[in-house]
Design an enzyme around this catalytic site. Structure first.
Site, PDB file in Angstrom:
ATOM      1  N   ASN A 251      53.070  34.261  39.327  1.00  0.00           N
ATOM      2  CA  ASN A 251      53.052  32.998  40.074  1.00  0.00           C
ATOM      3  C   ASN A 251      52.178  33.236  41.309  1.00  0.00           C
ATOM      4  O   ASN A 251      52.629  33.800  42.299  1.00  0.00           O
ATOM      5  CB  ASN A 251      54.487  32.625  40.463  1.00  0.00           C
ATOM      6  CG  ASN A 251      54.566  31.286  41.166  1.00  0.00           C
ATOM      7  OD1 ASN A 251      53.548  30.629  41.390  1.00  0.00           O
ATOM      8  ND2 ASN A 251      55.776  30.896  41.526  1.00  0.00           N
TER       9      ASN A 251
ATOM     10  N   ARG B 139      52.359  30.727  35.947  1.00  0.00           N
ATOM     11  CA  ARG B 139      52.852  29.431  36.392  1.00  0.00           C
ATOM     12  C   ARG B 139      51.677  28.670  37.002  1.00  0.00           C
ATOM     13  O   ARG B 139      50.992  29.183  37.886  1.00  0.00           O
ATOM     14  CB  ARG B 139      53.945  29.633  37.432  1.00  0.00           C
ATOM     15  CG  ARG B 139      54.506  28.337  37.900  1.00  0.00           C
ATOM     16  CD  ARG B 139      55.626  28.545  38.879  1.00  0.00           C
ATOM     17  NE  ARG B 139      56.116  27.237  39.266  1.00  0.00           N
ATOM     18  CZ  ARG B 139      57.099  27.058  40.114  1.00  0.00           C
ATOM     19  NH1 ARG B 139      57.704  28.094  40.651  1.00  0.00           N
ATOM     20  NH2 ARG B 139      57.494  25.844  40.426  1.00  0.00           N
TER      21      ARG B 139
ATOM     22  N   HIS C  43      58.538  20.808  39.162  1.00  0.00           N
ATOM     23  CA  HIS C  43      59.729  21.595  38.786  1.00  0.00           C
ATOM     24  C   HIS C  43      60.043  21.395  37.295  1.00  0.00           C
ATOM     25  O   HIS C  43      61.188  21.545  36.870  1.00  0.00           O
ATOM     26  CB  HIS C  43      60.984  21.188  39.587  1.00  0.00           C
ATOM     27  CG  HIS C  43      60.849  21.333  41.073  1.00  0.00           C
ATOM     28  ND1 HIS C  43      61.162  20.322  41.937  1.00  0.00           N
ATOM     29  CD2 HIS C  43      60.448  22.369  41.830  1.00  0.00           C
ATOM     30  CE1 HIS C  43      60.970  20.721  43.185  1.00  0.00           C
ATOM     31  NE2 HIS C  43      60.522  21.976  43.147  1.00  0.00           N
TER      32      HIS C  43
ATOM     33  N   ARG D 168      59.670  18.561  53.724  1.00  0.00           N
ATOM     34  CA  ARG D 168      58.874  17.426  53.220  1.00  0.00           C
ATOM     35  C   ARG D 168      59.660  16.120  53.357  1.00  0.00           C
ATOM     36  O   ARG D 168      60.864  16.095  53.113  1.00  0.00           O
ATOM     37  CB  ARG D 168      58.524  17.639  51.746  1.00  0.00           C
ATOM     38  CG  ARG D 168      57.446  18.684  51.550  1.00  0.00           C
ATOM     39  CD  ARG D 168      57.130  18.865  50.074  1.00  0.00           C
ATOM     40  NE  ARG D 168      57.233  20.264  49.717  1.00  0.00           N
ATOM     41  CZ  ARG D 168      57.395  20.711  48.484  1.00  0.00           C
ATOM     42  NH1 ARG D 168      57.486  19.874  47.476  1.00  0.00           N
ATOM     43  NH2 ARG D 168      57.461  22.002  48.252  1.00  0.00           N
TER      44      ARG D 168
ATOM     45  N   GLU E 154      63.221  29.727  35.515  1.00  0.00           N
ATOM     46  CA  GLU E 154      61.863  29.301  35.147  1.00  0.00           C
ATOM     47  C   GLU E 154      61.110  30.450  34.491  1.00  0.00           C
ATOM     48  O   GLU E 154      60.311  30.247  33.582  1.00  0.00           O
ATOM     49  CB  GLU E 154      61.117  28.815  36.385  1.00  0.00           C
ATOM     50  CG  GLU E 154      61.742  27.555  36.971  1.00  0.00           C
ATOM     51  CD  GLU E 154      61.250  27.241  38.365  1.00  0.00           C
ATOM     52  OE1 GLU E 154      60.217  26.587  38.481  1.00  0.00           O
ATOM     53  OE2 GLU E 154      61.901  27.652  39.346  1.00  0.00           O
TER      54      GLU E 154
END
Ligand code: AMP
Length: 395
Positions: A7, A90, A179, A239, A381
């Site tokens: 990743n 990823r 996600h 955020r 994941e």
């Protein structure tokens, strides 16, 4: 199959080396400060962590450092790089081009490059990770797994924005969602835990630093809270989630902010951090909430908005069989889970407060007789990426 998962960020790179069948993790770690100086942290279960300063001017040296430590006679877990059967990457944004994971070839790289305008922060970094692996381990197959792909089953009424249609046709402006790998893993587990019924309606709540919800009917996403980018939806750590665009015009006019400065405020200084002024970390907010009104308000706002999405998705799906909590907050915060489910009895959601007292473990925390199951499912994941990588490589 033994798979290396990468990743890659702009100045960091996370890795995990694992077995795709069963998910045993042999080693994992992090390269930080790429392009600045370089630091490697390497973790092997049952051993002490290894930390090393290694020059990493580019992602190439970072990947080389990962391979070197993996075959290191003392700290390594394999005797040769050939034991890495494949690499799974990823990748944040797959745009409209990717509805599933794919083997990385020239066409795939070109398509990821075309998605850079949609994922300007992440896709270039993801590509640097891919290109470094291609250079350093050219004969090892590589696979790209996209954060957006699982959401590509949404119907047009869920993904279209109500702006001139030409922006969708010409510029690919639509809801994508993120996600996806996590929502895919936990919704599939939830369907297993429901006993694999022919039809199922699941609301997957990925609540972490970044958060999103997905409505999943019969294993396929029908709606999700994030949009063209990961700023959309409900408030997160830093955020804002959805805001009235008028706010942008108003504040930019008042303070002379550029669009870049404005987006920086919405991405980095908003969310529960922005409301509370205390922290983006929900543990800090929990600790502060008793004596700090703004920390309490930030938590109230987060819970209120997640609850609204759950109601909206139950309405969109015409019911719900299971609500799943995952990621940092979803797996660990019993209080937030409890407060999100509180008052949802009218739609058949009853949580058992005692069963809910778990952290980071798969659990059914619904009360006896609850029409809707409430599950905690730690996300994985990496396992999804490893499984996709192995499957595509076997083909
Ligand atoms: P993630 O992005 O999935 O790694 O989630 C990280 C976030 O999870 C942290 O920033 C915290 O806000 C939250 N978190 C982790 N542990 C807890 C906890 N015990 N209680 C509340 N929030 C937590």
């Amino acid at each position: 199959m033994k798979i290396l998962i990468i990743n890659a960020g702009s100045s960091s790179l996370k890795y995990q080396f694992m077995e795709s069948e069963g998910g045993e993790v042999f080693a994992k770690g992090l390269c930080e400060r790429i392009g600045i100086d370089g630091r490697l942290t390497h973790k092997v279960p049952g051993r002490e962590d290894v930390k090393r300063d290694i020059p990493m001017p580019t992602h190439n040296e970072a990947i080389q450092a990962v391979l070197d430590i993996m075959v290191d006679p003392v700290n390594g877990v394999i005797s040769s790089v050939d034991e890495i059967a494949a690499v799974g990457h990823r990748v944040l944004h797959g745009g409209m081009a990717f509805t599933a994971s794919c083997i990385i070839d020239d066409a795939c790289i070109e398509a990821i490059k075309k998605c850079i305008p949609l994922g300007p922060l992440h896709n270039p970094a993801n590509l640097m990770g891919i290109e470094a692996c291609q250079k350093i381990m050219p004969s090892t197959p590589q696979v790209a797994v996209f954060d957006t792909a699982f959401h590509m089953t949404m119907p047009p009424k869920a993904y279209i924005y109500a702006i001139p249609y030409e922006y969708y046709e010409k510029d690919d402006v639509r809801r994508y969602g993120f996600h996806g790998t996590s929502h895919r893993y936990v919704s599939a587990r939830a369907i297993d835990m429901l006993g694999n019924p022919e039809h199922s309606k699941v609301i997957s709540c990925h609540l972490g630093n970044g958060s999103s919800l997905a409505a999943v009917v019969d294993g396929k996403v029908v709606d999700t809270s994030m949009g063209l980018g990961p700023l959309a939806g409900f408030p997160m750590g830093t955020r804002s989630g959805d805001v009235d665009p008028t706010i942008l015009e108003y504040l930019m006019g008042r303070y002379g902010y550029s669009i870049k400065e404005m987006l920086n405020i919405l991405n980095k200084k908003s969310g529960v951090l922005g409301i509370s002024g205390v922290s983006s970390d929900f543990r800090d907010l929990d600790a502060a909430a008793a004596g700090n009104e703004r920390a309490a308000l930030a938590l109230d706002k987060f819970i209120y908005e997640v609850k609204k999405y759950i109601g909206a998705y139950a309405a969109a799906m015409g019911g719900v069989d299971a609500i799943v909590f995952t990621a940092g907050i979803g797996e660990n915060s019993k209080d937030l889970r409890y407060r999100i489910c509180e008052g949802l009895d009218y739609m058949g959601v009853k949580m058992d407060a005692e069963k809910n007292s778990v952290r980071g473990k798969e659990a059914d925390v619904s009360a006896a007789g609850s029409k809707v199951k409430v599950f905690i499912i730690p996300t994985n994941e990496e396992l999804m990426i490893a499984m996709d990588t192995a499957e595509l490589c076997k083909k």
